[in-house]
Design a protein around this motif. Structure first.
Motif, PDB file in Angstrom:
ATOM      1  N   UNK A  63      -3.131 -42.160 -11.516  1.00 13.53           N
ATOM      2  CA  UNK A  63      -2.047 -43.013 -12.115  1.00 13.53           C
ATOM      3  C   UNK A  63      -2.756 -44.390 -12.826  1.00 13.53           C
ATOM      4  N   UNK A  64      -2.806 -44.490 -13.148  1.00 10.24           N
ATOM      5  CA  UNK A  64      -3.514 -45.825 -13.996  1.00 10.24           C
ATOM      6  C   UNK A  64      -3.129 -46.853 -12.972  1.00 10.24           C
ATOM      7  N   UNK A  65      -1.957 -47.089 -12.272  1.00 13.37           N
ATOM      8  CA  UNK A  65      -1.247 -48.153 -11.585  1.00 13.37           C
ATOM      9  C   UNK A  65      -2.075 -48.343 -10.931  1.00 13.37           C
ATOM     10  N   UNK A  66      -2.601 -47.420 -10.225  1.00 15.28           N
ATOM     11  CA  UNK A  66      -3.329 -47.205  -8.147  1.00 15.28           C
ATOM     12  C   UNK A  66      -4.761 -48.236  -8.618  1.00 15.28           C
ATOM     13  N   UNK A  67      -5.077 -48.453 -10.596  1.00 15.34           N
ATOM     14  CA  UNK A  67      -6.249 -49.382 -10.786  1.00 15.34           C
ATOM     15  C   UNK A  67      -6.509 -50.277 -11.195  1.00 15.34           C
ATOM     16  N   UNK A  68      -7.066 -50.940 -10.688  1.00 13.51           N
ATOM     17  CA  UNK A  68      -6.924 -52.344 -11.442  1.00 13.51           C
ATOM     18  C   UNK A  68      -7.911 -52.592 -13.185  1.00 13.51           C
ATOM     19  N   UNK A  69      -8.799 -51.536 -13.512  1.00 11.58           N
ATOM     20  CA  UNK A  69      -9.943 -51.234 -14.532  1.00 11.58           C
ATOM     21  C   UNK A  69     -10.000 -49.473 -14.873  1.00 11.58           C
ATOM     22  N   UNK A  70     -10.359 -49.430 -16.119  1.00  8.29           N
ATOM     23  CA  UNK A  70     -10.721 -48.267 -16.536  1.00  8.29           C
ATOM     24  C   UNK A  70     -12.106 -48.621 -17.175  1.00  8.29           C
ATOM     25  N   UNK A  71     -13.093 -47.390 -16.704  1.00  6.27           N
ATOM     26  CA  UNK A  71     -14.967 -47.757 -17.960  1.00  6.27           C
ATOM     27  C   UNK A  71     -14.763 -46.065 -17.906  1.00  6.27           C
ATOM     28  N   UNK A  72     -14.905 -45.941 -19.149  1.00  6.27           N
ATOM     29  CA  UNK A  72     -15.449 -45.093 -19.984  1.00  6.27           C
ATOM     30  C   UNK A  72     -16.586 -44.863 -20.285  1.00  6.27           C
ATOM     31  N   UNK A  73     -17.305 -44.195 -19.409  1.00  3.78           N
ATOM     32  CA  UNK A  73     -18.642 -43.875 -20.029  1.00  3.78           C
ATOM     33  C   UNK A  73     -18.836 -42.616 -21.200  1.00  3.78           C
ATOM     34  N   UNK A  74     -20.234 -42.849 -21.978  1.00  2.05           N
ATOM     35  CA  UNK A  74     -20.402 -42.237 -22.411  1.00  2.05           C
ATOM     36  C   UNK A  74     -21.518 -41.344 -22.623  1.00  2.05           C
ATOM     37  N   UNK A  75     -21.936 -40.970 -23.927  1.00  5.70           N
ATOM     38  CA  UNK A  75     -22.501 -39.363 -24.023  1.00  5.70           C
ATOM     39  C   UNK A  75     -21.761 -38.613 -25.201  1.00  5.70           C
ATOM     40  N   UNK A  99      -1.463 -53.179 -19.283  1.00  6.07           N
ATOM     41  CA  UNK A  99      -2.604 -53.924 -19.222  1.00  6.07           C
ATOM     42  C   UNK A  99      -3.171 -55.069 -18.604  1.00  6.07           C
ATOM     43  N   UNK A 100      -3.807 -53.778 -17.789  1.00  6.46           N
ATOM     44  CA  UNK A 100      -5.098 -53.331 -17.420  1.00  6.46           C
ATOM     45  C   UNK A 100      -6.628 -52.920 -18.061  1.00  6.46           C
ATOM     46  N   UNK A 101      -7.569 -54.346 -17.815  1.00  8.76           N
ATOM     47  CA  UNK A 101      -8.561 -53.409 -18.217  1.00  8.76           C
ATOM     48  C   UNK A 101      -9.562 -52.659 -18.580  1.00  8.76           C
ATOM     49  N   UNK A 102     -10.273 -52.789 -19.984  1.00  4.24           N
ATOM     50  CA  UNK A 102     -10.996 -51.458 -19.691  1.00  4.24           C
ATOM     51  C   UNK A 102     -12.072 -51.531 -20.646  1.00  4.24           C
ATOM     52  N   UNK A 103     -13.211 -50.614 -20.417  1.00  2.00           N
ATOM     53  CA  UNK A 103     -14.504 -50.827 -20.804  1.00  2.00           C
ATOM     54  C   UNK A 103     -15.084 -49.387 -21.000  1.00  2.00           C
ATOM     55  N   UNK A 104     -15.602 -49.733 -22.356  1.00  2.00           N
ATOM     56  CA  UNK A 104     -15.955 -48.089 -22.703  1.00  2.00           C
ATOM     57  C   UNK A 104     -17.438 -48.673 -23.579  1.00  2.00           C
ATOM     58  N   UNK A 105     -18.100 -47.614 -23.205  1.00  2.00           N
ATOM     59  CA  UNK A 105     -19.895 -47.417 -23.604  1.00  2.00           C
ATOM     60  C   UNK A 105     -20.232 -46.459 -24.844  1.00  2.00           C
ATOM     61  N   UNK A 106     -21.214 -46.800 -26.020  1.00  3.63           N
ATOM     62  CA  UNK A 106     -21.357 -46.041 -26.727  1.00  3.63           C
ATOM     63  C   UNK A 106     -20.646 -44.989 -27.342  1.00  3.63           C
ATOM     64  N   UNK A 107     -20.322 -43.740 -26.924  1.00  3.50           N
ATOM     65  CA  UNK A 107     -19.415 -42.431 -27.777  1.00  3.50           C
ATOM     66  C   UNK A 107     -17.882 -43.230 -27.040  1.00  3.50           C
ATOM     67  N   UNK A 108     -18.301 -43.444 -25.813  1.00  5.06           N
ATOM     68  CA  UNK A 108     -16.388 -43.748 -25.426  1.00  5.06           C
ATOM     69  C   UNK A 108     -15.482 -43.349 -26.373  1.00  5.06           C
ATOM     70  N   UNK A 109     -15.107 -45.000 -26.877  1.00  2.00           N
ATOM     71  CA  UNK A 109     -14.258 -45.360 -27.953  1.00  2.00           C
ATOM     72  C   UNK A 109     -14.218 -44.196 -28.884  1.00  2.00           C
TER      73      UNK A 109
END
Length: 180
Positions: A63-75, A99-109
């Motif tokens: 559940x997203x509400x159990x996290x402060x944020x999300x990181x999406x690695x690429x590849x 409304x939680x912060x998200x970070x994505x790198x490389x192909x992750x978008x």
């Protein structure tokens, strides 16, 4: 803060998982590996198999509400798989809805495009995603790291492994500010 790292069972770029993961640990956060299946994820060093990592939670039950944020690695294969998995896409979308912060790198978008959350946002990625991002209503820029605050949450994006230092520093700063 618990930070979700969402990957497919296979295809995540190892350094794009391990560097942000270690940065989160070093900053006192709890990184949690979330995948679409239980067991382990197979990381890659470009096209060569690298290490495996144990899955902590499954996207369909996390559940997203159990996290402060999300990181999406690429590849390349990682987000290509995630964007075809409804539970992974729903998991990503929930961070934006809450409304939680998200970070994505490389192909992750690519996963962000599938979740329909790039419309009206400015972001960066591996250059080959430029047209996909534009077609999804986003604005693509060629910058080492980009923070977009369109909407209720912050989105941090970077282009490639060479940007990892700036990506890690920025996403951790943004996540900490959002948690405060």
């Amino acid at each position: 803060m618990r930070i979700a790292f969402l990957t497919a069972p296979e295809g995540v770029e190892q350094v794009e998982l391990t560097d942000p993961w270690q940065a989160a640990k070093d900053a006192g956060h709890e990184p949690v590996l979330v995948s679409t299946e239980p067991g382990e994820v197979q990381a890659f060093d470009h096209l060569d198999k690298a290490d495996t990592f144990p899955v902590d939670e499954v996207a369909g039950r996390a559940s997203a509400d159990s996290f402060g944020g999300l990181v999406l690695p690429g590849g390349v294969a990682n987000p290509d798989f995630l964007r075809t998995d409804d539970q992974a896409v729903s998991f990503v979308k929930a961070f934006f809805e809450q409304g939680r912060p998200v970070a994505a790198i490389c192909h992750a978008p690519w996963t962000l495009v599938e979740a329909d959350v790039v419309r009206g946002r400015v972001l960066t990625s591996w250059p080959s995603l430029r047209t996909d991002i534009r077609n999804a209503g986003g604005t693509w820029v060629d910058e080492q790291v980009k923070v977009c605050d369109h909407g209720p949450n912050k989105l941090v994006t970077s282009r490639r492994p060479d940007d990892l230092k700036a990506f890690c520093e920025t996403y951790l700063d943004v996540f900490a500010r959002e948690a405060a």
